[in-house]
Design a protein around this motif. Sequence first.
Motif, short mmCIF file in Angstrom:
data_model
loop_
_atom_site.label_atom_id
_atom_site.label_comp_id
_atom_site.label_asym_id
_atom_site.label_seq_id
_atom_site.Cartn_x
_atom_site.Cartn_y
_atom_site.Cartn_z
N GLN A 193 0.83 -1.21 0.00
CA GLN A 193 0.00 0.00 0.00
C GLN A 193 0.86 1.25 0.00
OE1 GLN A 193 -2.68 -1.29 3.39
NE2 GLN A 193 -4.20 -0.23 2.11
N LEU A 194 1.96 1.22 0.76
CA LEU A 194 2.87 2.36 0.79
C LEU A 194 3.49 2.59 -0.59
CD1 LEU A 194 4.30 4.50 2.59
CD2 LEU A 194 6.12 2.82 2.95
N ALA A 195 3.89 1.51 -1.25
CA ALA A 195 4.47 1.61 -2.59
C ALA A 195 3.44 2.15 -3.58
CB ALA A 195 4.99 0.25 -3.04
N GLU A 196 2.20 1.66 -3.50
CA GLU A 196 1.14 2.13 -4.39
C GLU A 196 0.82 3.60 -4.14
OE1 GLU A 196 -1.90 -0.70 -3.48
OE2 GLU A 196 -1.36 -2.02 -5.16
N TYR A 197 0.83 4.00 -2.88
CA TYR A 197 0.60 5.40 -2.53
C TYR A 197 1.69 6.28 -3.15
CZ TYR A 197 0.16 9.64 0.29
OH TYR A 197 0.03 10.96 0.70
N ALA A 198 2.94 5.85 -3.05
CA ALA A 198 4.05 6.62 -3.61
C ALA A 198 3.90 6.79 -5.12
CB ALA A 198 5.38 5.94 -3.29
N VAL A 199 3.43 5.74 -5.78
CA VAL A 199 3.22 5.80 -7.24
C VAL A 199 2.07 6.74 -7.58
CG1 VAL A 199 2.41 4.47 -9.23
CG2 VAL A 199 4.17 3.52 -7.73
N ASN A 200 0.97 6.64 -6.85
CA ASN A 200 -0.22 7.43 -7.17
C ASN A 200 -0.08 8.91 -6.80
OD1 ASN A 200 -1.58 5.14 -8.12
ND2 ASN A 200 -2.35 4.63 -6.08
N LYS A 201 0.48 9.19 -5.64
CA LYS A 201 0.56 10.57 -5.15
C LYS A 201 1.84 11.29 -5.58
CE LYS A 201 -3.30 10.26 -2.83
NZ LYS A 201 -4.51 11.03 -3.21
N LYS A 202 2.90 10.51 -5.81
CA LYS A 202 4.20 11.11 -6.16
C LYS A 202 4.57 12.22 -5.16
CE LYS A 202 3.70 10.12 -11.11
NZ LYS A 202 2.46 9.32 -10.95
N SER A 203 4.47 11.88 -3.88
CA SER A 203 4.66 12.91 -2.85
C SER A 203 5.46 12.43 -1.65
CB SER A 203 3.30 13.42 -2.36
OG SER A 203 2.55 12.35 -1.77
N LEU A 204 6.26 11.37 -1.83
CA LEU A 204 7.02 10.84 -0.70
C LEU A 204 8.52 10.85 -0.97
CD1 LEU A 204 5.11 7.62 0.48
CD2 LEU A 204 5.04 9.92 1.48
N GLY A 205 9.28 11.11 0.09
CA GLY A 205 10.70 10.84 0.10
C GLY A 205 10.87 9.48 0.74
N LEU A 206 11.67 8.59 0.17
CA LEU A 206 11.80 7.23 0.68
C LEU A 206 13.26 6.83 0.86
CD1 LEU A 206 9.15 5.41 -1.55
CD2 LEU A 206 8.95 5.86 0.91
N SER A 207 13.52 6.09 1.91
CA SER A 207 14.83 5.49 2.15
C SER A 207 14.61 4.03 2.47
CB SER A 207 15.54 6.20 3.31
OG SER A 207 16.81 5.63 3.55
N GLY A 208 15.39 3.15 1.85
CA GLY A 208 15.24 1.71 2.08
C GLY A 208 14.25 1.04 1.16
N MET A 209 13.60 1.82 0.31
CA MET A 209 12.61 1.24 -0.60
C MET A 209 12.83 1.77 -2.01
SD MET A 209 8.43 1.52 -0.46
CE MET A 209 7.79 -0.09 -0.04
N GLU A 210 12.72 0.86 -2.98
CA GLU A 210 12.81 1.24 -4.39
C GLU A 210 11.52 0.82 -5.09
OE1 GLU A 210 16.28 -0.48 -6.15
OE2 GLU A 210 17.54 0.00 -4.41
N ILE A 211 10.96 1.72 -5.89
CA ILE A 211 9.71 1.40 -6.58
C ILE A 211 9.81 1.80 -8.05
CG2 ILE A 211 8.27 1.61 -4.53
CD1 ILE A 211 7.51 4.38 -5.41
#
Length: 250
Positions: free
Chosen positions: A149-167
Amino acid sequence: MEKHKAHLSFLLLLAFFYLSACAPQLHKSSSVAFIPSDASVEVDSSIDSFVRPYREDLQEAMGRVIGETSGEINKSGKGETAIGNLISDLQKEHAEITFGYPIDISAMNNGGIRNTLPAGKITLGNIYELSPFDNYLYVLELDAAKVRQLAEYAVNKKSLGLSGMEITSKEGQLVSYLVNGKMVVEGQTYLLAVNDYMASGGDNLDFLIEAPRKEQTTIVLRDVLIERIKAISAKGEKISAKVEGRQKLD
């Protein structure tokens, strides 16, 4: 002496009620007057004298240099930004040092990042401008479904900075996601470092509300940034960050 104080207090209270009863009644008025405030308004010298030492102390504190960047760290990018990478990295590092165990993912909402870091010296004021809110550090426990869900949110909203995750996404749909370079495993728990605003469902992150809280702290994100930047600077290193391709969003 105590009897005298009690008597005096009673007289003062009585006087207050008397004056209140005799005071004219105030009524709401719909009339207003616009009073402009600009350079032409004369400064009250007594107020200015009272405020000046506090203002000077604040200016001195905010101008204190705590580190140096190797170049501007800005907000340019779609989802992933240099400043978002930096903040999520520092948040992850601080959580691991503080709690003594690995953090799988660290996330920062881009909307909470209110400024950039300039090329060169970093002042305390720069950090207060960057992170003006008192957001607290939380660590949540995510199952495999919530990681997705977090990965899908990042794709849909394009509004997150992430560390430790690649999408990676294609045509607006999630194609792949990795945590620390590995595929997510069903039945495994993943630790997510975020701020309390996000953990409480801010920015439509509703799926985080029911995620178990491993840590709920009063550690302010701004203080995390200050402490980590000072620690890096103490080693003679400059602060740097860039868009690395952590989020390949089309």
